[in-house]
Design an enzyme around this catalytic site. Structure first.
Site, PDB file in Angstrom:
ATOM      1  CB  CYS A 228      35.594  20.445  -4.473  1.00  0.00           C
ATOM      2  SG  CYS A 228      34.005  19.533  -4.300  1.00  0.00           S
TER       3      CYS A 228
ATOM      4  CG  ASP B 137      16.742  41.677 -10.020  1.00  0.00           C
ATOM      5  OD1 ASP B 137      17.555  40.828  -9.950  1.00  0.00           O
ATOM      6  OD2 ASP B 137      15.820  41.615 -10.881  1.00  0.00           O
TER       7      ASP B 137
HETATM    8  C1  BEZ Z   1      35.059  15.484  -5.262  1.00  0.00           C
HETATM    9  O1  BEZ Z   1      34.910  16.473  -5.277  1.00  0.00           O
HETATM   10  O2  BEZ Z   1      35.859  14.626  -5.768  1.00  0.00           O
HETATM   11  C2  BEZ Z   1      33.842  14.508  -4.819  1.00  0.00           C
HETATM   12  C3  BEZ Z   1      33.203  14.988  -3.639  1.00  0.00           C
HETATM   13  C4  BEZ Z   1      32.219  14.337  -3.121  1.00  0.00           C
HETATM   14  C5  BEZ Z   1      31.688  12.887  -3.721  1.00  0.00           C
HETATM   15  C6  BEZ Z   1      32.552  12.655  -5.152  1.00  0.00           C
HETATM   16  C7  BEZ Z   1      33.604  13.336  -5.478  1.00  0.00           C
END
Ligand code: BEZ
Length: 220
Positions: free
Chosen positions: A44, A136
């Site tokens: 992330c 929209d």
């Molecule tokens: C990650 O962002 O690395 C991750 C988050 C949850 C599960 C596996 C990977």
């Protein structure tokens, strides 16, 4: 669950830029909402950093971006420092908001929970969803990736380019198309109309069926 073509819910949410009402936040822009399993996770962090780098390219296309993760605004604010450090981003203000969905209300409403990934309390985390919305407020494209597979944001930009092109021109974009590449004439364009509709020219590819459906034209 929102299907392609449906109006996206006009939800209220707390975010890193304060409370928002989603449609008002969008205004007349396109929008991309992308979700994350959790704050302070490695994949992330790389994804949010990549999107922060791409914000000017989304802006060029009239697209606003917003992320979502199932943690609090306070947690997001601390995580942003890590994302900026990881990506060597020098901006004072992070260039897009992050929604706090601690109660997983939106995750459930938008069908984003991944039952195979759980947090420390055993609650399912959100998958990596991408929702691309037109001005929209209708859903134009969605993708769902599992938590363990980071997304390709060049593909998301490419998809925006295709959506915006095909909104206005009578073409569809073929496999691996990139902006500027050849396009396919829509099957709905009659043979008698192709020449006038595509002044840059077109060619019909010969196939064993003898059907003249593979009509290639330079990008209009
Ligand atoms: C990650 O962002 O690395 C991750 C988050 C949850 C599960 C596996 C990977």
């Amino acid at each position: 669950m929102v299907n392609l073509g449906d109006e996206f819910p006009n939800f209220k949410a707390d975010t890193t830029i304060g409370p928002i009402q989603f449609h008002e936040w969008m205004g007349d822009s396109w929008a991309i909402l992308f979700s994350h399993p959790a704050d302070f996770t490695p994949v992330c962090t790389t994804e949010l950093s990549r999107v922060a780098s791409l914000v000017p390219q989304f802006e060029e296309r009239g697209v606003k971006v917003i992320a979502l993760s199932c943690d609090s605004v306070e947690s997001h604010q601390k995580w942003i420092d890590d994302i900026k450090s990881y990506g060597k981003h020098t901006c004072e203000d992070f260039p897009f908001p992050i929604i706090a969905d601690e109660g997983r209300t939106l995750a459930v409403q938008l069908g984003m929970l991944d039952p195979s990934e759980k947090d420390k309390d055993g609650l399912p985390l959100t998958c990596r969803a991408v929702f691309i919305l037109g001005p929209d407020k209708r859903l134009r494209l969605s993708m769902l990736y599992p938590a363990t597979t980071g997304r390709n944001f060049d593909e998301i930009l490419r998809a925006v380019d295709s959506l915006q092109l095909t909104d206005n021109k009578k073409v569809a974009t073929p496999a691996d198309w990139k902006s500027g590449g050849d396009c396919m004439v829509l099957p709905t364009v009659k043979e008698s109309e192709v020449a006038s509709a595509f002044p840059k020219g077109f060619s019909v590819l010969t196939v064993p069926s003898g059907k003249k459906y593979l009509r290639v034209t330079p990008q209009p």
